[in-house]
Enzyme design. Structure first.
Site, PDB file in Angstrom:
ATOM      1  N   HIS A  10       0.870  -1.177   0.000  1.00  0.00           N
ATOM      2  CA  HIS A  10       0.000   0.000   0.000  1.00  0.00           C
ATOM      3  C   HIS A  10       0.905   1.225   0.000  1.00  0.00           C
ATOM      4  O   HIS A  10       1.636   1.473   0.957  1.00  0.00           O
ATOM      5  CB  HIS A  10      -0.903  -0.001   1.237  1.00  0.00           C
ATOM      6  CG  HIS A  10      -1.706   1.246   1.374  1.00  0.00           C
ATOM      7  ND1 HIS A  10      -2.780   1.513   0.553  1.00  0.00           N
ATOM      8  CD2 HIS A  10      -1.586   2.303   2.197  1.00  0.00           C
ATOM      9  CE1 HIS A  10      -3.280   2.687   0.889  1.00  0.00           C
ATOM     10  NE2 HIS A  10      -2.571   3.183   1.879  1.00  0.00           N
TER      11      HIS A  10
ATOM     12  N   LYS B  99       0.505  10.373   0.688  1.00  0.00           N
ATOM     13  CA  LYS B  99       1.277   9.692  -0.368  1.00  0.00           C
ATOM     14  C   LYS B  99       0.869  10.179  -1.754  1.00  0.00           C
ATOM     15  O   LYS B  99       1.721  10.574  -2.558  1.00  0.00           O
ATOM     16  CB  LYS B  99       1.092   8.165  -0.267  1.00  0.00           C
ATOM     17  CG  LYS B  99       1.607   7.557   1.011  1.00  0.00           C
ATOM     18  CD  LYS B  99       1.355   6.070   1.088  1.00  0.00           C
ATOM     19  CE  LYS B  99      -0.097   5.663   1.104  1.00  0.00           C
ATOM     20  NZ  LYS B  99      -0.862   6.062   2.300  1.00  0.00           N
ATOM     21  N   SER B 100      -0.407  10.153  -2.037  1.00  0.00           N
ATOM     22  CA  SER B 100      -0.897  10.561  -3.358  1.00  0.00           C
ATOM     23  C   SER B 100      -0.675  12.042  -3.588  1.00  0.00           C
ATOM     24  O   SER B 100      -0.313  12.460  -4.698  1.00  0.00           O
ATOM     25  CB  SER B 100      -2.385  10.238  -3.501  1.00  0.00           C
ATOM     26  OG  SER B 100      -2.617   8.857  -3.365  1.00  0.00           O
TER      27      SER B 100
ATOM     28  N   GLU C  47      -5.368   9.237  -7.126  1.00  0.00           N
ATOM     29  CA  GLU C  47      -6.433   9.822  -6.322  1.00  0.00           C
ATOM     30  C   GLU C  47      -5.996  11.206  -5.868  1.00  0.00           C
ATOM     31  O   GLU C  47      -4.945  11.360  -5.233  1.00  0.00           O
ATOM     32  CB  GLU C  47      -6.731   8.967  -5.095  1.00  0.00           C
ATOM     33  CG  GLU C  47      -7.825   9.560  -4.243  1.00  0.00           C
ATOM     34  CD  GLU C  47      -8.106   8.790  -2.974  1.00  0.00           C
ATOM     35  OE1 GLU C  47      -8.865   9.321  -2.140  1.00  0.00           O
ATOM     36  OE2 GLU C  47      -7.563   7.685  -2.799  1.00  0.00           O
TER      37      GLU C  47
ATOM     38  N   ARG D  99      16.054  15.112  13.112  1.00  0.00           N
ATOM     39  CA  ARG D  99      16.943  16.194  12.716  1.00  0.00           C
ATOM     40  C   ARG D  99      18.232  15.657  12.119  1.00  0.00           C
ATOM     41  O   ARG D  99      18.730  16.154  11.122  1.00  0.00           O
ATOM     42  CB  ARG D  99      17.237  17.072  13.928  1.00  0.00           C
ATOM     43  CG  ARG D  99      18.080  18.263  13.576  1.00  0.00           C
ATOM     44  CD  ARG D  99      18.151  19.219  14.710  1.00  0.00           C
ATOM     45  NE  ARG D  99      19.033  20.322  14.350  1.00  0.00           N
ATOM     46  CZ  ARG D  99      19.583  21.106  15.213  1.00  0.00           C
ATOM     47  NH1 ARG D  99      19.363  20.918  16.489  1.00  0.00           N
ATOM     48  NH2 ARG D  99      20.362  22.083  14.806  1.00  0.00           N
TER      49      ARG D  99
ATOM     50  N   ASP E 247      -1.714   4.021  -4.678  1.00  0.00           N
ATOM     51  CA  ASP E 247      -2.519   3.178  -3.791  1.00  0.00           C
ATOM     52  C   ASP E 247      -1.962   1.767  -3.637  1.00  0.00           C
ATOM     53  O   ASP E 247      -1.766   1.304  -2.538  1.00  0.00           O
ATOM     54  CB  ASP E 247      -3.987   3.127  -4.219  1.00  0.00           C
ATOM     55  CG  ASP E 247      -4.844   2.469  -3.150  1.00  0.00           C
ATOM     56  OD1 ASP E 247      -4.761   2.893  -1.984  1.00  0.00           O
ATOM     57  OD2 ASP E 247      -5.555   1.503  -3.471  1.00  0.00           O
TER      58      ASP E 247
END
Length: 144
Positions: free
Chosen positions: A8, A29-30, A67, A96, A47
């Site tokens: 995924h 993500k998309s 998407e 960091r 996806d």
């Protein structure tokens, strides 16, 4: 030959070098994939990402689909497959001064980023260049 796994995530590539972006649903993500497209990247998958022998591809039913929250699902040009070079974990934080880390199953370098940060696309580009040895690092995720 290794077995194929389906993950995924979202996957983009530049010059045939792919970045697999992983994280929980709704982490960006998309959206980050969309923000990378005008920066010279191509969509590989959104996806669901198939990975076999270090090559990322998209399940046929999802090829070219992205998407876009607020718009829906759009069909875009895409790259059918690309060799993975980097994993980006979108977990909302980035140390960091991170230590070098590799993905346990895919044996690729991993960086942790906040997808919502304005600098996220630039950090992804720089991380890919570090992973490919185009940029050297004094300390951090790619320091040797």
């Amino acid at each position: 030959m290794h077995s194929q796994r389906r993950l995924h995530g979202s996957c983009i590539s530049r010059d045939g070098h792919a970045i697999l972006m992983l994280g929980p649903s709704g982490c960006g993500k998309s959206d980050l994939a969309l923000r990378m497209l005008p920066r010279g990247f191509e969509l590989v998958a959104d996806d669901q990402v198939n990975v076999a022998d270090g090559i990322a591809s998209c399940p046929a039913a999802l090829a070219g689909l992205l998407e876009v929250r607020g718009l829906g699902i759009v069909r875009l040009p895409f790259r059918p497959q690309a060799r993975l070079a980097l994993i980006v974990e979108l977990d909302g934080h980035g140390d960091r001064m991170p230590l070098p880390q590799r993905h346990p199953a895919l044996d690729l370098p991993v960086v942790h980023l906040d997808a919502s940060a304005g600098s996220a696309p630039d950090k992804v580009i720089l991380a890919l260049d570090c992973a490919l040895g185009r940029v050297s690092q004094v300390a951090g995720a790619f320091a040797s």
